[in-house]
Design a protein around this motif. Structure first.
Motif, PDB file in Angstrom:
ATOM      1  N   SER A   1      20.837 -27.858   3.786  1.00 44.90           N
ATOM      2  CA  SER A   1      19.867 -27.533   3.009  1.00 44.90           C
ATOM      3  C   SER A   1      18.263 -27.268   4.691  1.00 44.90           C
ATOM      4  CB  SER A   1      18.747 -28.732   3.026  1.00 44.90           C
ATOM      5  OG  SER A   1      18.518 -30.037   3.564  1.00 44.90           O
ATOM      6  N   PHE A   2      19.278 -27.142   5.946  1.00 43.79           N
ATOM      7  CA  PHE A   2      18.465 -27.223   7.134  1.00 43.79           C
ATOM      8  C   PHE A   2      19.506 -26.501   7.987  1.00 43.79           C
ATOM      9  CE2 PHE A   2      19.337 -31.241   7.685  1.00 43.79           C
ATOM     10  CZ  PHE A   2      20.240 -31.442   8.955  1.00 43.79           C
TER      11      PHE A   2
ATOM     12  N   GLU B   1      15.726 -23.565   1.111  1.00 42.91           N
ATOM     13  CA  GLU B   1      16.645 -24.460   1.871  1.00 42.91           C
ATOM     14  C   GLU B   1      17.953 -24.372   1.703  1.00 42.91           C
ATOM     15  OE1 GLU B   1      14.144 -28.473   1.109  1.00 42.91           O
ATOM     16  OE2 GLU B   1      12.415 -26.872   1.006  1.00 42.91           O
TER      17      GLU B   1
END
Length: 77
Positions: free
Chosen positions: A43-44, A68
């Motif tokens: 997500s990052f 994301e």
């Protein structure tokens, strides 16, 4: 006849992992052969992971595919 080799890519999605996914990532990399790659879905952007990968002799390509969602393709050098 094509001489291009089809690369096998395994995918590891760690977006729903509780806590730190580092151990799972390292376990997955241990099972990747010379002719395979691991696509990490996160997500990052996992910037702290890059130094570890470099020290362990892996190449990687990171791409943000959604707000994301990052895909990091990791290959043995």
């Amino acid at each position: 006849m094509s001489t291009d080799q089809q690369e096998s890519v395994r995918e590891l999605d760690v977006r729903d992992v509780e806590g730190e996914p580092f151990g799972q990532i390292m376990d997955a990399l241990d099972s990747v052969s010379e002719s395979e790659a691991l696509r990490l879905v996160n997500s990052f952007e996992p910037v702290p992971l890059y130094d570890v990968l470099t020290r362990k002799g892996y190449q990687y390509d990171a791409e943000q595919v959604a707000d994301e969602e990052w895909h990091v393709t990791i290959r043995p050098e």
